[in-house]
Design a protein around this motif. Structure first.
Motif, mmCIF file in Angstrom:
data_model
loop_
_atom_site.group_PDB
_atom_site.id
_atom_site.type_symbol
_atom_site.label_atom_id
_atom_site.label_comp_id
_atom_site.label_asym_id
_atom_site.label_seq_id
_atom_site.Cartn_x
_atom_site.Cartn_y
_atom_site.Cartn_z
ATOM 1 N N ARG A 230 0.822 -1.207 0.000
ATOM 2 C CA ARG A 230 0.000 0.000 0.000
ATOM 3 C C ARG A 230 0.861 1.263 0.000
ATOM 4 O O ARG A 230 0.561 2.240 -0.702
ATOM 5 C CB ARG A 230 -0.956 -0.011 1.202
ATOM 6 N N VAL A 231 1.942 1.261 0.784
ATOM 7 C CA VAL A 231 2.840 2.417 0.802
ATOM 8 C C VAL A 231 3.443 2.637 -0.582
ATOM 9 O O VAL A 231 3.550 3.780 -1.059
ATOM 10 C CB VAL A 231 3.950 2.211 1.860
ATOM 11 N N ILE A 252 10.529 4.737 -6.630
ATOM 12 C CA ILE A 252 9.813 4.963 -5.370
ATOM 13 C C ILE A 252 8.835 3.820 -5.104
ATOM 14 O O ILE A 252 8.570 3.464 -3.948
ATOM 15 C CB ILE A 252 9.104 6.330 -5.363
ATOM 16 N N TYR A 253 8.293 3.220 -6.163
ATOM 17 C CA TYR A 253 7.423 2.057 -5.951
ATOM 18 C C TYR A 253 8.231 0.893 -5.375
ATOM 19 O O TYR A 253 7.806 0.236 -4.413
ATOM 20 C CB TYR A 253 6.766 1.641 -7.263
ATOM 21 N N GLN A 254 9.398 0.669 -5.946
ATOM 22 C CA GLN A 254 10.253 -0.418 -5.454
ATOM 23 C C GLN A 254 10.741 -0.131 -4.034
ATOM 24 O O GLN A 254 10.780 -1.030 -3.181
ATOM 25 C CB GLN A 254 11.441 -0.603 -6.407
ATOM 26 N N ALA A 255 11.109 1.114 -3.771
ATOM 27 C CA ALA A 255 11.554 1.484 -2.417
ATOM 28 C C ALA A 255 10.415 1.352 -1.421
ATOM 29 O O ALA A 255 10.614 0.940 -0.270
ATOM 30 C CB ALA A 255 12.097 2.913 -2.420
ATOM 31 N N GLY A 256 9.193 1.706 -1.857
ATOM 32 C CA GLY A 256 8.035 1.536 -0.971
ATOM 33 C C GLY A 256 7.803 0.081 -0.622
ATOM 34 O O GLY A 256 7.462 -0.259 0.522
ATOM 35 N N MET A 257 7.993 -0.792 -1.605
ATOM 36 C CA MET A 257 7.843 -2.223 -1.339
ATOM 37 C C MET A 257 8.862 -2.713 -0.317
ATOM 38 O O MET A 257 8.590 -3.628 0.462
ATOM 39 C CB MET A 257 8.008 -3.016 -2.636
ATOM 40 N N ALA A 339 3.390 8.702 2.695
ATOM 41 C CA ALA A 339 2.622 7.499 2.342
ATOM 42 C C ALA A 339 2.640 6.481 3.479
ATOM 43 O O ALA A 339 1.624 5.838 3.776
ATOM 44 C CB ALA A 339 3.192 6.872 1.070
ATOM 45 N N ASP A 340 3.775 6.350 4.134
ATOM 46 C CA ASP A 340 3.931 5.401 5.249
ATOM 47 C C ASP A 340 3.019 5.795 6.409
ATOM 48 O O ASP A 340 2.281 4.964 6.968
ATOM 49 C CB ASP A 340 5.391 5.386 5.688
ATOM 50 N N ALA A 341 3.046 7.060 6.779
ATOM 51 C CA ALA A 341 2.211 7.536 7.897
ATOM 52 C C ALA A 341 0.728 7.421 7.561
ATOM 53 O O ALA A 341 -0.090 7.044 8.409
ATOM 54 C CB ALA A 341 2.575 8.977 8.236
ATOM 55 N N ASP A 386 -9.467 11.226 -2.529
ATOM 56 C CA ASP A 386 -10.481 10.365 -3.155
ATOM 57 C C ASP A 386 -10.043 8.903 -3.209
ATOM 58 O O ASP A 386 -10.634 8.099 -3.935
ATOM 59 C CB ASP A 386 -10.772 10.859 -4.582
ATOM 60 N N ILE A 387 -9.020 8.587 -2.453
ATOM 61 C CA ILE A 387 -8.495 7.207 -2.497
ATOM 62 C C ILE A 387 -9.474 6.250 -1.833
ATOM 63 O O ILE A 387 -10.198 6.621 -0.896
ATOM 64 C CB ILE A 387 -7.114 7.132 -1.782
ATOM 65 N N SER A 388 -9.542 5.042 -2.332
ATOM 66 C CA SER A 388 -10.370 3.994 -1.700
ATOM 67 C C SER A 388 -9.500 3.221 -0.717
ATOM 68 O O SER A 388 -8.512 2.580 -1.115
ATOM 69 C CB SER A 388 -10.938 3.047 -2.766
ATOM 70 N N LEU A 389 -9.867 3.303 0.549
ATOM 71 C CA LEU A 389 -9.077 2.610 1.569
ATOM 72 C C LEU A 389 -9.353 1.111 1.530
ATOM 73 O O LEU A 389 -10.494 0.693 1.290
ATOM 74 C CB LEU A 389 -9.401 3.155 2.962
ATOM 75 N N PRO A 390 -8.338 0.297 1.760
ATOM 76 C CA PRO A 390 -8.540 -1.166 1.778
ATOM 77 C C PRO A 390 -9.388 -1.569 2.971
ATOM 78 O O PRO A 390 -9.395 -0.906 4.008
ATOM 79 C CB PRO A 390 -7.117 -1.713 1.898
ATOM 80 N N GLN A 391 -10.112 -2.664 2.807
ATOM 81 C CA GLN A 391 -10.973 -3.167 3.874
ATOM 82 C C GLN A 391 -10.275 -4.297 4.621
ATOM 83 O O GLN A 391 -9.464 -5.028 4.061
ATOM 84 C CB GLN A 391 -12.302 -3.675 3.288
ATOM 85 N N ASN A 392 -10.647 -4.427 5.902
ATOM 86 C CA ASN A 392 -10.181 -5.556 6.730
ATOM 87 C C ASN A 392 -8.667 -5.617 6.842
ATOM 88 O O ASN A 392 -8.080 -6.699 6.881
ATOM 89 C CB ASN A 392 -10.709 -6.890 6.176
#
Length: 538
Positions: A230-231, A252-257, A339-341, A386-392
């Protein structure tokens, strides 16, 4: 990976073999007990006959002995019913068997020993035959009195190997681990091969290596893996809107992973703690940024290592590991920090509920110029609104291993009840329950009991209180708080408990009980501190 698989395979074989040994001992014990029963039954029957000749004939009647031998033989054991051993009988006896016999003669209790014959392991099990009064009454052993040793029943059973005991399971386990080893060897070979061709196939090598590392994290802590994905997603969206190049967006996508890959070095007891960290624990967690850098500073991840190293720096200079401030912090690290926070706030943790989208954005706005770069905050607020937050999303355990780790923190080691940390967890998630019924029991004068009888006896009494409550209310959650206070919690119904059994237990010990039933939801008790105040004010 391969060495770990070998260790796990050998450990599982060892565990299975121990189970077989235990089962063999149990079987031998059962056969010896049955044999003893048949012998005692035979003597009883002869006494009932009242026939003196029949009693005497038992000395030469071997049909019962043959029956016992045949019965045990059918179950894989060679058995012997015989008299007491003499010193001369040990001339050619295995030393382990001899010791078992001597132990039986000394203790008049069952004994057993293991011995080898032609490279195979056997169990020798011996049970004493004691005069229970029957033998004296039928005059077969006139010189004996009740309790004397008359003889023994002993059995010899081969202890099969796991492969002999359950060949189907053995072959399945062998096949499973063999495949694991082959896969491990294939991965090692594949990584080496890709390293040689790195500059020709850099993009593919990046992707495959990243997902292999993410898979390692997911196997250890499923929450960390979901958080990293998600980050990475949020950070790439912010970077794209900010105007970063395609190459920087990929990085940044790879670093986020991989931004939390350093947590591999953090002990499980700390990483998976389902509660807030204390100051020392937080200092240890902070080391994951440097650990991540050390893991990634070599190819093919060297370009990502600096981003990972600084993703916990703060714009005001109060972050870690180096206290960088402002534009000293790499731009991509600043983006990952937001993104992390954001993901940490909008996902459930064991010790608190998630923030709503709007609540999380308010916090990010409030931290502009403090924790976060104002330029990144202004972009993030537009991208994430407007992001859709993940559920559960949750930090709760998802498998048996995580369940074991999770429960470690919530158990009171003295009484095996739950502790106050679990109570805090319940309050953090109380909106998930339709009911939250609590019965509070206070033990008065327990300190006096400890002074009179000692702490050890006091601990025993505390355990007895918990055991009594568990027996009376098996569906309840029992929590010990403040040393000598107990909470009986029901999550599906309201129950006003009866403390009569506890009063009976504590009647002669000078301890009085106070009891109160509380409806947590109805009384709007929001957290553990509210409950503590209500309890201590009583």
């Amino acid at each position: 990976m391969v060495s770990n698989s070998v260790y796990l395979f050998l450990y599982q074989l060892h565990s299975e073999q121990n189970h077989i040994v235990t089962q063999t001992i149990t079987n031998a014990k059962d056969m010896a007990k049955q044999s003893e029963y048949l012998i005692n039954w035979a003597f009883e029957e002869r006494i009932k006959q009242g026939d003196q000749k029949a009693k005497s004939d038992l000395k030469t009647d071997f049909s019962l002995r043959d029956l016992i031998y045949k019965m045990n033989e059918e179950r894989g054991a060679r058995s012997v019913v015989e008299g007491n051993y003499l010193e001369d009988d040990f001339a050619n006896t295995d030393e382990n068997i001899k010791n078992a016999i001597l132990e039986m003669q000394t203790t008049l209790k069952d004994s057993f020993a293991f011995y080898t014959n032609k490279n195979e392991t056997y169990l020798f099990y011996i049970k004493p035959l004691l005069d229970d009064g029957t033998c004296s009454r039928c005059h077969i052993h006139d010189d004996k009195k009740p309790g004397d040793l008359l003889g023994n029943v002993n059995l010899k059973l081969k202890i099969p190997t796991f492969r002999e005991y359950n060949p189907q399971s053995f072959n399945f386990i062998l096949f499973t681990y063999l495949v694991t080893w082959l896969v491990g060897l294939a991965i090692i070979w594949w990584i080496r091969y890709k390293n040689k061709l790195f500059y020709d196939h850099s993009v593919r090598s990046y992707e495959e290596s990243i997902y292999a590392l993410v898979d390692m994290m997911e196997r250890r802590d499923s929450y960390t893996a979901g958080h990293s994905k998600r980050v990475a997603y949020y950070a790439s969206l912010i970077a794209d809107y900010y105007g970063c190049s395609d190459n920087d967006i990929d990085k940044i996508y790879q670093a986020g992973m991989l931004h939390d890959i350093g947590k591999i070095e953090i002990p499980d007891a700390l990483l998976l703690k389902p509660d807030k960290l204390n100051a020392l624990e937080y200092e240890l967690i902070k080391t994951h940024a440097k650990f991540g850098y050390e893991l990634l500073c070599k190819e093919p991840f060297s370009e990502l290592s600096t981003i990972v190293l600084h993703h916990h720096e703060r714009y005001d200079g109060n972050g870690y590991p180096y206290g960088l401030s402002g534009e000293q912090i790499p731009l991509l690290s600043q983006i990952i920090a937001v993104a992390d926070a954001f993901d940490a706030m909008t996902t459930n943790r064991a010790y608190r509920q998630s923030y709503s989208l709007q609540e999380a954005l308010v916090v990010i706005q409030a931290e502009s110029g403090k924790q976060f770069s104002p330029k990144i905050v202004s972009v993030a607020l537009k991208v994430l609104k407007d992001i859709s937050l993940p559920q559960n999303t949750t930090q709760m355990p998802k498998n048996a291993l995580e369940e074991m780790r999770f429960s470690y923190y919530f158990k009171d080691q003295l009484t095996d009840s739950y502790n106050s940390s679990y109570l805090r967890f319940l309050f953090a998630h109380q909106q998930d329950y339709e009911k939250l019924c609590l019965n509070h029991i206070r033990c008065k004068n327990f300190t006096s009991y400890n002074r009179r009888y000692g702490w050890s006896n006091g601990n025993i009494l505390l355990k007895a209180i918990v055991d009594t409550l568990k027996a009376s209310y098996p569906n309840a959650i029992i929590v010990r708080v403040f040393g000598d206070n107990f909470l009986v919690i029901h999550l599906s119904e309201h129950v006003v408990i009866n403390i009569a059994s506890l009063e009976l237990l504590l009647h002669d010990n000078g301890i009085e009980l106070e009891h109160k039933h509380m409806d947590i939801l109805a009384e709007s008790i929001k957290d553990f501190d509210d409950l503590e105040e209500k309890i201590l004010k009583r």
